[in-house]
Every structure is written in structure tokens, then in C-alpha cells.
Write an enzyme that holds these catalytic residues in place. Sequence first.
Site, PDB file in Angstrom:
ATOM      1  N   HIS A  69       0.764  -1.338  -0.028  1.00 25.67           N
ATOM      2  CA  HIS A  69      -0.282   0.113  -0.020  1.00 25.67           C
ATOM      3  C   HIS A  69       1.002   1.298   0.052  1.00 25.67           C
ATOM      4  CE1 HIS A  69      -3.528  -2.391   0.567  1.00 25.67           C
ATOM      5  NE2 HIS A  69      -3.461  -2.826   1.963  1.00 25.67           N
ATOM      6  N   GLU A  91     -18.508 -13.188  -3.932  1.00 25.81           N
ATOM      7  CA  GLU A  91     -19.191 -14.201  -3.216  1.00 25.81           C
ATOM      8  C   GLU A  91     -18.284 -15.420  -2.791  1.00 25.81           C
ATOM      9  OE1 GLU A  91     -21.644 -11.384  -4.856  1.00 25.81           O
ATOM     10  OE2 GLU A  91     -20.258 -12.510  -6.041  1.00 25.81           O
TER      11      GLU A  91
END
Length: 296
Positions: free
Chosen positions: A109, A231
Site C-alpha cells: 500500500h 461471493e
Amino acid sequence: MLSPKDILRKDLKLVHGYPMTCAFASNWEKIEQFHSRPDDIVIATYPKSGTTWVSEIIDMILNDGDIEKCKRGFITEKVPMLEMTLPGLRTSGIEQLEKNPSPRIVKTHLPTDLLPKSFWENNCKMIYLARNAKDVSVSYYHFDLMNNLQPFPGTWEEYLEKFLTGKVAYGSWFTHVKNWWKKKEEHPILFLYYEDMKENPKEEIKKIIRFLEKNLNDEILDRIIHHTSFEVMKDNPLVNYTHLPTTVMDHSKSPFMRKGTAGDWKNYFTVAQNEKFDAIYETEMSKTALQFRTEI
């Protein structure tokens, strides 16, 4: 020697002017001196922008869509986070990267000017995934509620103020995305948008496949799309971060994979907060060609 109690829920520490997670700041010399390999693939994002998602996609691409090969370990082992350090708790990102065979996938990051120089010198391929700031702020707030490596976020109102002023881990979202966008003018960086990935995963994954110089057929591509859907990943213990100790990530407060949508910010922002955000956004982003969608 630091122990878990020295790093959990501690204030951020400044690293070369950027606020950084306390645990990670303690290891900075090793991070700066990290030796990249020319075939390293770097995944760079501002936090909560779809990092784990694109990490699993790239791992599947490199393994030609072989799901069994992709089950060889946890995402933190397959795609180590460069700056991750948990003293007294587990292997650091650097230690794991040193064990991994080439081509390595390196997650980070870090802003452009904190990324170890070795990656630029070796001309490593990089993929940057950017997500609209409103959804990032909401997702980051929930992440900081459950991630005990971060300072306690306070109320949503308090947190949004910190986010807008860059007083969160890794600093300003605005600075982060603008600098990575600019860097692609001089370095092999594939710049992708989270919202485009949600809307048309097939086309965006094709871009990644081309960038990595792979040639995969439509059957493999469809398998990658299914295996990396929100999902499926939410229920996959190898990638949903439930393997980390609850002292670090408490999923009872908020799951690591929460919603994975575009536009959830509308459930949290008040009218006043939205107006303030838009005014700051307009000022910060007025001189860049970057265009974000806050809903699909």
C-alpha cells in the site's frame, strides 16, 4: 524486541512524512533496503481498494487458472505484503517474500516515494488498482474497527475528517492515487479502476493477462472470474483473512470482506458530509486527468 501489546491499537508513526501503522514503522530500514527481483510483479493500492481481489486474480493468471495450485497456501503467503510486520505474531512480509520462488507477487500500500528504490531500478511490472475515495473511506473505517494494528477509528464522523486530511495509515488518498497515476508515465504500470473491474471483470482481467504477457483461453478466463468473485472469495478461508489471530483482526466487529460493492458510501454519508467531501475532492483533483465513478 517488540511484543503484540507494543503494537496493537497504537497511534500511527510518521515515516518520511507519511503516517504509518505503528507495527510496520518499526521495521522500516529492512523495507527500504529490500532487494527486488527483475521479474517481481508489484500490486500497489491505497488500502481497501480491492487488493486481495486483484492478488488472487494475478495468482490465478500466473498459475494458468489452476485452482488446485492456487490452494497451495494462504493469500498472505502467496502474495506477501511488503511492509507487513507483526512482531511476536507471525512471519513478516519480507521474510515470506525471501522464501517465495520467482516470479513473486508483491503486495503493498506504499506511496510511490516510500516504495523501495530497487523496484524502480529493476523496472518491475506494477499493477495499481484505484477505487473511488468515498467507498474507500467507508471501507477503511470498518477495516479499522476490526484491525487491531490500527488506531481505534472513533466515530464515523471523526474518521471521515481524518481521512479527508490524510491522518490515516499511508496518508492522503488524493496524494496516493495522483502520484501513482503520474508515475505510469515513466514506468510499466497498469492502472486499473475498481469500479471497472466490478462492472466488467472479463475485460479488465484480459488487460492484466496481456500486461503479464500470458495467453489464456476463454474457459480459463471464466474460471478465474468465478473463483475470484466476491461471493466465492468471501467464503474462501485461504483469502478472507480469517486465518489471522483474532488479536489482530476481529471479524466479529466487521468482516475483512464486507460488501465489495460500488456506492455503499451513500448508506453512511450525510448530505453535509457529502457536500464537504465534494468540495475538498474538487480542489485536490482539479489538476489531474484521473476520473472516478462513485457508483456503477
